[in-house]
Write an enzyme that holds these catalytic residues in place. Structure first.
Site, PDB file in Angstrom:
ATOM      1  N   PRO A  50       0.733  -1.189   0.187  1.00 24.50           N
ATOM      2  CA  PRO A  50       0.423  -0.041  -0.099  1.00 24.50           C
ATOM      3  C   PRO A  50       0.589   1.745   0.110  1.00 24.50           C
ATOM      4  O   PRO A  50       1.872   0.922   0.726  1.00 24.50           O
ATOM      5  CB  PRO A  50      -0.724   0.188   1.025  1.00 24.50           C
ATOM      6  CG  PRO A  50       0.050  -0.689   2.355  1.00 24.50           C
ATOM      7  CD  PRO A  50       0.719  -1.680   1.380  1.00 24.50           C
ATOM      8  N   ASP A  51      -0.015   1.815  -1.137  1.00 24.94           N
ATOM      9  CA  ASP A  51       1.017   3.465  -0.720  1.00 24.94           C
ATOM     10  C   ASP A  51       0.761   4.303   0.353  1.00 24.94           C
ATOM     11  O   ASP A  51      -0.524   3.700   1.981  1.00 24.94           O
ATOM     12  CB  ASP A  51       1.179   4.462  -2.217  1.00 24.94           C
ATOM     13  CG  ASP A  51      -0.222   4.922  -2.083  1.00 24.94           C
ATOM     14  OD1 ASP A  51      -2.165   4.136  -1.576  1.00 24.94           O
ATOM     15  OD2 ASP A  51      -1.308   5.388  -2.886  1.00 24.94           O
ATOM     16  N   PHE A  52       0.804   5.571   1.229  1.00 31.95           N
ATOM     17  CA  PHE A  52       0.525   6.621   2.223  1.00 31.95           C
ATOM     18  C   PHE A  52      -0.724   6.719   1.890  1.00 31.95           C
ATOM     19  O   PHE A  52      -1.804   6.878   2.623  1.00 31.95           O
ATOM     20  CB  PHE A  52       1.433   7.781   2.180  1.00 31.95           C
ATOM     21  CG  PHE A  52       3.159   6.579   2.999  1.00 31.95           C
ATOM     22  CD1 PHE A  52       3.132   5.362   3.452  1.00 31.95           C
ATOM     23  CD2 PHE A  52       4.055   8.149   3.759  1.00 31.95           C
ATOM     24  CE1 PHE A  52       3.902   4.925   4.645  1.00 31.95           C
ATOM     25  CE2 PHE A  52       5.003   7.161   4.881  1.00 31.95           C
ATOM     26  CZ  PHE A  52       4.678   6.139   4.531  1.00 31.95           C
ATOM     27  N   ARG A  53      -0.438   7.634   0.923  1.00 34.46           N
ATOM     28  CA  ARG A  53      -1.553   8.639   0.966  1.00 34.46           C
ATOM     29  C   ARG A  53      -3.053   8.218  -0.507  1.00 34.46           C
ATOM     30  O   ARG A  53      -4.232   9.414  -0.033  1.00 34.46           O
ATOM     31  CB  ARG A  53      -0.943  10.234   1.018  1.00 34.46           C
ATOM     32  CG  ARG A  53      -0.470  10.605   1.522  1.00 34.46           C
ATOM     33  CD  ARG A  53       0.491  12.231   1.131  1.00 34.46           C
ATOM     34  NE  ARG A  53       0.918  12.116   2.453  1.00 34.46           N
ATOM     35  CZ  ARG A  53       2.549  11.901   2.194  1.00 34.46           C
ATOM     36  NH1 ARG A  53       3.171  10.937   1.482  1.00 34.46           N
ATOM     37  NH2 ARG A  53       3.969  11.938   3.389  1.00 34.46           N
ATOM     38  N   ASN A 124      11.399   5.633  -2.606  1.00 27.94           N
ATOM     39  CA  ASN A 124      10.355   3.649  -1.445  1.00 27.94           C
ATOM     40  C   ASN A 124      11.491   2.942  -1.315  1.00 27.94           C
ATOM     41  O   ASN A 124      13.072   3.073  -1.381  1.00 27.94           O
ATOM     42  CB  ASN A 124      10.263   2.774  -3.054  1.00 27.94           C
ATOM     43  CG  ASN A 124       9.021   2.845  -3.823  1.00 27.94           C
ATOM     44  OD1 ASN A 124       8.384   4.795  -2.919  1.00 27.94           O
ATOM     45  ND2 ASN A 124       8.866   3.106  -4.737  1.00 27.94           N
ATOM     46  N   ASP A 126      11.069  -0.475  -0.376  1.00 26.77           N
ATOM     47  CA  ASP A 126      10.798  -1.333  -0.442  1.00 26.77           C
ATOM     48  C   ASP A 126      11.654  -2.571  -1.091  1.00 26.77           C
ATOM     49  O   ASP A 126      11.844  -3.313  -1.427  1.00 26.77           O
ATOM     50  CB  ASP A 126       9.356  -1.961  -1.124  1.00 26.77           C
ATOM     51  CG  ASP A 126      10.107  -1.400  -2.154  1.00 26.77           C
ATOM     52  OD1 ASP A 126      10.478  -0.776  -3.343  1.00 26.77           O
ATOM     53  OD2 ASP A 126       8.628  -1.042  -2.683  1.00 26.77           O
ATOM     54  N   HIS A 143      14.891   7.972   0.875  1.00 24.07           N
ATOM     55  CA  HIS A 143      14.682   7.525   2.694  1.00 24.07           C
ATOM     56  C   HIS A 143      14.947   6.262   3.043  1.00 24.07           C
ATOM     57  O   HIS A 143      14.473   5.694   3.567  1.00 24.07           O
ATOM     58  CB  HIS A 143      12.894   7.655   1.952  1.00 24.07           C
ATOM     59  CG  HIS A 143      12.547   8.648   2.001  1.00 24.07           C
ATOM     60  ND1 HIS A 143      11.029   9.113   1.480  1.00 24.07           N
ATOM     61  CD2 HIS A 143      13.167   9.984   1.268  1.00 24.07           C
ATOM     62  CE1 HIS A 143      10.980  10.441   1.566  1.00 24.07           C
ATOM     63  NE2 HIS A 143      12.450  11.252   0.955  1.00 24.07           N
TER      64      HIS A 143
END
Ligand code: CNA
Length: 347
Positions: A50-53, A124, A126, A143
């Site tokens: 899932p993304d954040f927003r 990302n 991941d 990040h």
């Protein structure tokens, strides 16, 4: 399906038009040597992360219903120091190895094999770019990522196998520094709110001056300083946004927007480039690394889950972890993200 590309009111100067055909023609020309990418969580949603927003399926919308002081607290360093359990509960779900790179990740490997990729800047964590086969030296994980980890106090690196075992064990064990008299909390080298970005990010920013093309994919462009990279390419460099919704400020003559799912738009672009078969072949190869990892983690093959199912599962596990934690520690942390965020990583 994607909306046709469109740009500012002025006619494009470098591109011959504002559609995928014109973009592909430019990419195949001698003028286009250095392609830069900026990626966000939207390139991995079709992998099941899932993304954040995104409304409804984004992690923040779902974490909001939990007893956290604020949803972003899971990724906030002050909160982590007081209560690392929510982060590690989430980390267990998102840990690299469960997810297969997407067609968009494979498109990045094609940019590299066609000698077009200069740098892939990604927000990302991941590691799917690496897993798709993009060479590490072409990726800037702005990040950070789950690839390395260290003690948050003395910064001593921590063993990769040990953290993986701790995170993936049935009862999550919070890893602690093994240096005598330290015992600080160990955290993957993911940049939390309140922490600085890696040196490598700062060093590579200057290369954006060489950009002949910038493609921005699957990001809300809300987290700075990453989001401001779009302004650092030369004025005449075409900038392309591929995203579900319109974000950022793309008003220059050679700005082109393609709204829709990035896997679909990338496939259309590959058709125009004559790379469609290569795309499928590159994606086919990504299966092997996933199988190996699944075997390593002794997982049975899982039925396909939608992002909604995945978010629901993550939220439930987190809810459970917070309840357990509540019992152990009645005192709830009360910091707010605005108290601790440093200018380095801000929304
Ligand atoms: P975000 O703020 O959640 O925005 C995601 C954007 O992608 C939104 O604009 C969506 O509309 C768009 N989007 C979602 N699905 C698709 C799709 N299939 N095709 C095209 N667009 C789509 O995420 P950002 O990356 O902008 O925010 C930065 C944060 C998110 C970074 O700090 C990351 O570490 C963090 N994050 C990373 C992951 C990951 O590693 N996969 C997952 C969740 C969050």
């Amino acid at each position: 399906m994607s909306k046709p590309g469109y740009a500012a009111d002025q006619n494009p100067r470098i591109l011959e038009g504002n559609d995928l055909k014109a973009l592909a023609k430019y990419m195949k020309s001698d003028s286009c040597q250095n392609v830069f990418l900026m990626l966000g969580a939207g390139v991995s949603t079709s992998a099941g992360i899932p993304d954040f927003r995104s409304p409804g399926t984004g992690l923040y919308a779902n974490l909001a219903r939990l007893n956290l002081p604020f949803p972003e607290a899971v990724f906030e360093i002050g909160f982590f120091k007081k209560n690392p359990i929510p982060f590690y509960t989430l980390a267990k779900e998102l840990y690299p190895g469960r997810f297969r790179p997407t067609h968009t990740h494979s498109f990045i490997t094609l940019l590299h094999s066609h000698s077009l990729l200069h740098t892939c800047f990604t927000q990302n964590i991941d590691t799917l770019e690496r897993r798709a086969g993009v060479p590490a030296h072409k990726i800037i994980e702005a990040h950070g990522s789950f690839a390395t980890q260290r003690c948050i106090d003395c910064k001593t690196p921590f063993d990769a196998d040990k953290i993986k075992k701790a995170v993936l064990s049935e009862e999550i064990e919070i890893p602690r520094c093994e240096r005598r008299r330290c015992k600080g909390l160990v955290k993957p080298d993911i940049v939390f709110f309140g922490e600085g970005l890696p040196d490598q990010f700062h060093k590579s920013i200057r290369n954006l001056r060489k950009a002949d093309l910038l493609i921005v994919l699957g990001t809300s462009l809300t987290v700075h300083p990453f989001a401001s990279l779009v302004d650092l390419v030369p004025n005449d460099c075409p900038r392309v946004l591929i995203n579900l919704d319109e974000v950022g400020d793309f008003n220059k003559p050679d700005d082109v927007l393609f709204l829709g799912k990035c896997d679909d738009i990338v496939r259309e672009l590959c058709k125009e480039l004559g790379w469609e078969e290569e795309l499928d072949a590159a994606w086919e190869k990504t299966k092997d690394s996933l199988d190996a990892d699944k075997q390593e983690r002794e997982l049975e093959p899982e039925p396909e889950e939608s992002t909604e199912d995945e978010v629901e599962k993550i939220t439930k596990n987190l809810e459970q972890a917070l309840k357990v934690n509540d019992k152990n520690d009645e005192k709830q942390p009360s910091s707010k993200v605005s108290d601790v965020v440093q200018p380095e990583l801000v929304e």
